[in-house]
Design a protein around this motif. Structure first.
Motif, short mmCIF file in Angstrom:
data_model
loop_
_atom_site.label_atom_id
_atom_site.label_comp_id
_atom_site.label_asym_id
_atom_site.label_seq_id
_atom_site.Cartn_x
_atom_site.Cartn_y
_atom_site.Cartn_z
N CYS A 284 0.87 -1.18 0.00
CA CYS A 284 0.00 0.00 0.00
C CYS A 284 0.91 1.22 0.00
O CYS A 284 1.93 1.23 0.67
CB CYS A 284 -0.91 0.01 1.23
SG CYS A 284 -1.91 1.51 1.33
N GLN B 52 0.01 4.29 0.92
CA GLN B 52 -0.45 5.33 1.84
C GLN B 52 0.29 5.24 3.18
O GLN B 52 1.03 4.28 3.42
CB GLN B 52 -1.97 5.18 2.08
CG GLN B 52 -2.79 5.04 0.83
CD GLN B 52 -2.75 6.27 -0.06
OE1 GLN B 52 -2.51 7.38 0.41
NE2 GLN B 52 -2.97 6.08 -1.35
N ASN B 53 0.05 6.22 4.02
CA ASN B 53 0.70 6.23 5.34
C ASN B 53 -0.29 6.63 6.43
O ASN B 53 -0.14 7.68 7.06
CB ASN B 53 1.89 7.22 5.34
CG ASN B 53 3.09 6.62 4.64
OD1 ASN B 53 3.58 5.56 5.01
ND2 ASN B 53 3.53 7.30 3.60
N CYS B 54 -1.29 5.84 6.66
CA CYS B 54 -2.28 6.17 7.68
C CYS B 54 -1.66 6.05 9.07
O CYS B 54 -0.87 5.13 9.32
CB CYS B 54 -3.48 5.24 7.57
SG CYS B 54 -4.29 5.33 5.97
N CYS C 239 -2.22 2.61 10.91
CA CYS C 239 -2.22 1.44 10.02
C CYS C 239 -1.93 0.15 10.78
O CYS C 239 -2.47 -0.90 10.47
CB CYS C 239 -1.18 1.64 8.92
SG CYS C 239 -1.05 0.28 7.78
N CYS D 230 -7.61 -2.88 6.50
CA CYS D 230 -6.36 -3.09 5.77
C CYS D 230 -5.17 -2.75 6.66
O CYS D 230 -5.27 -1.95 7.58
CB CYS D 230 -6.35 -2.24 4.50
SG CYS D 230 -6.77 -0.50 4.75
N THR D 231 -4.03 -3.36 6.34
CA THR D 231 -2.78 -3.03 7.01
C THR D 231 -1.64 -3.36 6.06
O THR D 231 -1.75 -4.30 5.26
CB THR D 231 -2.63 -3.78 8.35
OG1 THR D 231 -1.45 -3.34 9.00
CG2 THR D 231 -2.57 -5.29 8.16
N LYS D 232 -0.58 -2.57 6.11
CA LYS D 232 0.53 -2.84 5.19
C LYS D 232 1.78 -3.19 5.98
O LYS D 232 1.80 -3.06 7.20
CB LYS D 232 0.78 -1.61 4.32
CG LYS D 232 1.36 -0.41 5.04
CD LYS D 232 1.71 0.67 4.04
CE LYS D 232 2.58 1.74 4.66
NZ LYS D 232 3.04 2.73 3.69
N GLY E 278 -3.19 -4.40 2.90
CA GLY E 278 -2.75 -3.53 1.86
C GLY E 278 -3.85 -2.97 0.98
O GLY E 278 -5.02 -2.91 1.33
N ASN F 187 -9.59 0.72 1.07
CA ASN F 187 -9.60 1.98 1.80
C ASN F 187 -9.94 3.12 0.85
O ASN F 187 -9.46 3.17 -0.29
CB ASN F 187 -8.23 2.23 2.45
CG ASN F 187 -8.32 3.27 3.54
OD1 ASN F 187 -8.76 4.39 3.31
ND2 ASN F 187 -7.93 2.89 4.74
N VAL G 85 -8.84 6.02 0.70
CA VAL G 85 -7.66 6.75 0.20
C VAL G 85 -7.06 6.08 -1.03
O VAL G 85 -6.31 6.70 -1.78
CB VAL G 85 -6.56 6.91 1.28
CG1 VAL G 85 -7.02 7.84 2.38
CG2 VAL G 85 -6.13 5.57 1.85
N ASN G 86 -7.38 4.81 -1.24
CA ASN G 86 -6.81 4.10 -2.39
C ASN G 86 -7.73 4.11 -3.61
O ASN G 86 -7.39 3.53 -4.64
CB ASN G 86 -6.48 2.65 -2.00
CG ASN G 86 -5.19 2.58 -1.21
OD1 ASN G 86 -4.23 3.29 -1.53
ND2 ASN G 86 -5.16 1.75 -0.19
S1 SF4 Z 1 -2.97 -0.40 4.41
FE1 SF4 Z 1 -4.83 0.77 4.81
S2 SF4 Z 1 -4.48 1.69 6.82
FE2 SF4 Z 1 -2.50 1.02 6.04
S3 SF4 Z 1 -1.65 2.79 5.03
FE3 SF4 Z 1 -2.73 1.60 3.47
S4 SF4 Z 1 -4.77 2.49 3.40
FE4 SF4 Z 1 -3.84 3.18 5.28
#
Ligand code: SF4
Ligand code: SF4
Length: 414
Positions: free
Chosen positions: A140, A142-144, A147, A157-159, A191, A218, A220-221
């Motif tokens: 993934c 992104q940087n939540c 996460c 989700c988790t990366k 992810g 997510n 954001v994706n």
């Molecule tokens: S895996 Fe999900 S929570 Fe983790 S950074 Fe990506 S979108 Fe955000």
């Protein structure tokens, strides 16, 4: 009053569940109408215990009881709420029998264990498994902020920095072995699952199966709206803070008319709650869930809005089968297995792996969880819940209890 004449038989309705968890305070709950009595008087408790004495066969002769105002008051309240039943001796001179319900689930795991692994590995095992969560990629971009925490409290989700994914062949094996079980729902998570390197093959493979697939993505994706809406499975959209309102509104406008999209909103505080509720209020047909999330510094939000009161537990009618079930298994997790990209299989994201797939078959992994019991059969426990009269009326413990390291997420003092 008839009861004062003493010439009656007294018993409890078969619909009544009695909580003996707190010896000085009994809860009598009528599962047919939701009425209940809390009994603290020692003589009344003695009378109730007498009903359960094997020699009494569920019926007590009131002539053998020393009547006082507490007993009379109890008998009055019990009969008017349908909890207690009385029969005049003049109508029924011979002592009746009332076989009260006692917990005795068929196929009880402990009994199956006695019969050995071979017996347990048969068709019983397949029946117990009902749903799977499969994390197909850790990738993934992104940087939540949380996460590494969301997924411990809810499906999310988790990366990870090391990018891995489950091979198509492994997914094929999971699906073909699951076909002979009771599995219906399969959640596909990442992810960012849309970064799965064999996406087209994945969709083709899923289309060939008869499972109810839910794909978790997510917000954001989601950048390519038409790509997203054309995914031919139920889509679960994950929404965590900070929320891109414009993007959310755009997705909602696509999703509102479709019934294959559910929004899962992470709620960390009252402001987020109000913002989400105001937004979704405009869209009457939207499918959504609000998920309280503990971020390490919002315990007051939980105490005010999430911790249970007595009225929360007793607001809906609780059936006898639910109370019996709560004594034997954890309905939040029973029947679910989670597959991770490195082959680990867990019964829950907060518990240790029960094995690796495909080294162990799905039936073997199910067997392992039934025997090891990392979570499937974890019932309300701990000092406070064990002596609480609501112990098995209360919903089974979930992830929050583990994350907060507190069994009693309530304001009730047993
Ligand atoms: S895996 Fe999900 S929570 Fe983790 S950074 Fe990506 S979108 Fe955000
Ligand atoms: S969480 Fe525990 S203490 Fe609280 S009501 Fe439920 S069983 Fe009782």
């Amino acid at each position: 009053m008839e009861i004062k004449k003493k010439e009656i038989w007294f018993t409890l309705s078969k619909d009544v569940y009695i909580s003996f968890n707190s010896p000085e305070k009994l809860l009598l709950y009528n599962t047919s109408n939701g009425k209940f009595l809390v009994v603290t008087n020692s003589k009344c408790i003695e009378l109730i215990n007498k009903v359960y004495e094997p020699s009494n066969l569920g019926v007590v002769d009131i002539e053998t009881i020393e009547l006082d105002s507490n007993i009379l008051d109890f008998l009055d309240k019990a009969t008017s709420s349908g909890i207690g039943l009385t029969t005049k001796k003049s109508v029924c001179p011979n002592k009746p029998i009332n076989l009260l319900p006692i917990l005795n689930l068929q196929n009880d795991i402990e009994k199956l264990k006695l019969n050995g692994k071979e017996h347990l590995m048969g068709h019983y095992i397949a029946d117990y498994l009902t749903s799977l969560n499969i994390f197909i990629t850790t990738d993934c971009k992104q940087n939540c902020e949380y996460c590494d925490s969301y997924f411990k409290q809810t499906l999310f989700c988790t990366k990870s920095t090391e990018q891995q994914y489950i091979k198509i062949e492994t997914l094929q094996k999971i699906f073909s072995q699951s076909a002979s079980t009771n599995v219906n729902k399969i959640n596909i998570l990442g992810g960012n699952i849309m970064l799965y390197p064999q996406w087209d093959m994945l969709i083709d493979l899923l289309k060939k199966q008869s499972f109810d697939f839910h794909l978790w993505i997510n917000l954001v994706n989601i950048t390519d709206y038409s790509f997203f809406t054309n995914i031919p499975f139920h889509k679960e959209i994950l929404v965590n803070c900070p929320v891109d309102i414009e993007r959310l509104k755009k997705i909602i406008s696509f999703a509102e008319t479709q019934n294959d999209v559910t929004f899962n909103f992470i709620i960390e505080n009252e402001n987020v709650y109000e913002g989400v509720v105001n937004l979704i209020d405009e869209y009457k047909h939207l499918k959504y869930k609000l998920i309280p999330f503990y971020n390490g510094s919002n315990i007051d939000f939980f105490k005010t809005n999430v911790f249970m009161e007595e009225s929360d537990i007793l607001s809906d009618l609780i059936e006898m089968r639910i109370i019996f079930r709560n004594q034997k298994l954890n309905a939040n997790f029973f029947g679910q297995l989670t597959f991770l990209v490195d082959g680990q299989v867990r019964a829950n994201m907060n518990t240790l792996p029960i094995g690796y797939f495909p080294d162990k078959s799905i039936l073997e992994l199910t067997y392992e969880e039934l025997i090891q019991n990392t979570i499937w059969r974890k019932v309300r426990d701990g000092d406070t819940c064990t002596t609480c009269m609501y112990r098995f009326l209360c919903p089974p413990p979930g992830n929050l209890e583990t994350v907060l390291d507190k069994q009693n997420l309530c304001h009730i003092k047993p």
